[in-house]
Design a protein around this motif. Structure first.
Motif, PDB file in Angstrom:
ATOM      1  N   GLU A  94       0.372  -0.612   0.068  1.00  0.00           N
ATOM      2  CA  GLU A  94      -0.746   0.018  -0.381  1.00  0.00           C
ATOM      3  C   GLU A  94       1.313   1.446  -0.113  1.00  0.00           C
ATOM      4  N   ASP A  95       1.110   1.934  -0.906  1.00  0.00           N
ATOM      5  CA  ASP A  95       1.835   3.200  -0.868  1.00  0.00           C
ATOM      6  C   ASP A  95       0.659   4.881   0.019  1.00  0.00           C
ATOM      7  N   ASP A  96       1.524   5.615   0.078  1.00  0.00           N
ATOM      8  CA  ASP A  96       1.305   6.750   1.213  1.00  0.00           C
ATOM      9  C   ASP A  96       0.199   7.568   0.402  1.00  0.00           C
ATOM     10  N   GLU A  97      -0.290   7.024  -0.341  1.00  0.00           N
ATOM     11  CA  GLU A  97      -1.619   7.802  -0.721  1.00  0.00           C
ATOM     12  C   GLU A  97      -3.246   6.790  -0.882  1.00  0.00           C
ATOM     13  N   GLY A  98      -2.456   5.480  -0.588  1.00  0.00           N
ATOM     14  CA  GLY A  98      -3.333   4.982   0.032  1.00  0.00           C
ATOM     15  C   GLY A  98      -4.286   3.934  -1.388  1.00  0.00           C
ATOM     16  N   ARG A  99      -3.115   3.623  -1.680  1.00  0.00           N
ATOM     17  CA  ARG A  99      -3.623   3.255  -3.165  1.00  0.00           C
ATOM     18  C   ARG A  99      -2.860   1.307  -3.083  1.00  0.00           C
ATOM     19  N   PHE A 100      -2.968   0.812  -4.087  1.00  0.00           N
ATOM     20  CA  PHE A 100      -2.496  -0.714  -3.635  1.00  0.00           C
ATOM     21  C   PHE A 100      -1.404  -0.576  -4.654  1.00  0.00           C
ATOM     22  N   VAL A 101      -0.304  -1.304  -4.614  1.00  0.00           N
ATOM     23  CA  VAL A 101       0.676  -1.409  -5.683  1.00  0.00           C
ATOM     24  C   VAL A 101       0.812  -3.078  -5.583  1.00  0.00           C
ATOM     25  N   VAL A 102       0.757  -3.407  -7.607  1.00  0.00           N
ATOM     26  CA  VAL A 102       1.467  -5.249  -7.392  1.00  0.00           C
ATOM     27  C   VAL A 102       2.289  -5.113  -8.590  1.00  0.00           C
ATOM     28  N   GLU A 103       3.451  -5.427  -8.639  1.00  0.00           N
ATOM     29  CA  GLU A 103       4.604  -5.835  -8.645  1.00  0.00           C
ATOM     30  C   GLU A 103       3.969  -7.127  -9.754  1.00  0.00           C
ATOM     31  N   ALA A 104       3.955  -7.163 -10.941  1.00  0.00           N
ATOM     32  CA  ALA A 104       3.359  -8.358 -11.487  1.00  0.00           C
ATOM     33  C   ALA A 104       4.229  -8.870 -12.490  1.00  0.00           C
ATOM     34  N   ASN A 105       3.899 -10.418 -12.583  1.00  0.00           N
ATOM     35  CA  ASN A 105       5.416 -10.290 -13.860  1.00  0.00           C
ATOM     36  C   ASN A 105       4.535 -10.585 -14.671  1.00  0.00           C
ATOM     37  N   GLN A 106       4.769 -10.308 -15.556  1.00  0.00           N
ATOM     38  CA  GLN A 106       3.375 -10.515 -17.408  1.00  0.00           C
ATOM     39  C   GLN A 106       4.847 -10.886 -18.723  1.00  0.00           C
ATOM     40  N   ILE A 107       3.491 -12.159 -18.539  1.00  0.00           N
ATOM     41  CA  ILE A 107       4.501 -13.040 -20.099  1.00  0.00           C
ATOM     42  C   ILE A 107       3.067 -12.931 -21.221  1.00  0.00           C
ATOM     43  N   ILE A 108       3.496 -12.813 -22.438  1.00  0.00           N
ATOM     44  CA  ILE A 108       2.202 -12.860 -23.367  1.00  0.00           C
ATOM     45  C   ILE A 108       3.006 -14.114 -24.651  1.00  0.00           C
ATOM     46  N   ARG A 109       1.845 -14.372 -24.422  1.00  0.00           N
ATOM     47  CA  ARG A 109       2.452 -15.340 -25.774  1.00  0.00           C
ATOM     48  C   ARG A 109       1.513 -15.146 -27.154  1.00  0.00           C
ATOM     49  N   ASP A 110       1.746 -15.096 -28.511  1.00  0.00           N
ATOM     50  CA  ASP A 110       0.967 -15.510 -29.368  1.00  0.00           C
ATOM     51  C   ASP A 110      -0.127 -16.416 -28.811  1.00  0.00           C
ATOM     52  N   LEU A 111      -1.197 -16.443 -29.900  1.00  0.00           N
ATOM     53  CA  LEU A 111      -2.317 -17.790 -29.453  1.00  0.00           C
ATOM     54  C   LEU A 111      -1.921 -18.927 -30.453  1.00  0.00           C
TER      55      LEU A 111
END
Length: 122
Positions: free
Chosen positions: A75-92
């Protein structure tokens, strides 16, 4: 998911990621405010509300297979919720197009996600 004021934000956000990765839009929308603003990483700008989010995700999934795994919550100082995420994008066809970490910033009001923004990590 039963929504309550006392729900842990990590549990709520993990539920959204799990629903997104399972391509279960209806489940994800259960915890997203009907008039939420949501970052559109593909075309830029924002999409609004359940219809906008549904259309955006459906369009995205029609030509790519993204999978997003949260690795860190705070949770940041402004009350927002921060998520660090690993993003894997594949083609179809299953070929990896991109692997990177991103930061998603959520505002949660009364147990529902009110907005989401994306901040690329360097």
């Amino acid at each position: 998911m039963t929504i309550s004021q006392n729900i842990d934000f990590r549990e709520l956000l993990q539920y959204v990621y799990n629903s997104f990765n399972a391509r279960d839009i209806d489940a994800a929308l259960e915890v997203i405010h009907p008039h939420a603003d949501w970052a559109n990483a593909l075309e830029g700008g924002l999409v609004q509300g359940h219809t906008g989010i549904r259309d955006y995700w459906s369009r995205q999934w029609s030509y790519m297979d993204p999978h997003v795994k949260p690795v860190y919550f705070e949770e940041d100082d402004e009350g927002r919720f921060v998520v660090e995420a690993n993003q894997i994008i594949r083609d179809l066809k299953g070929n990896i197009v991109s692997i990177k970490n991103v930061q998603h910033i959520f505002q949660i009001e009364e147990g529902l996600i009110r907005n989401m923004r994306i901040k690329p990590l360097l």
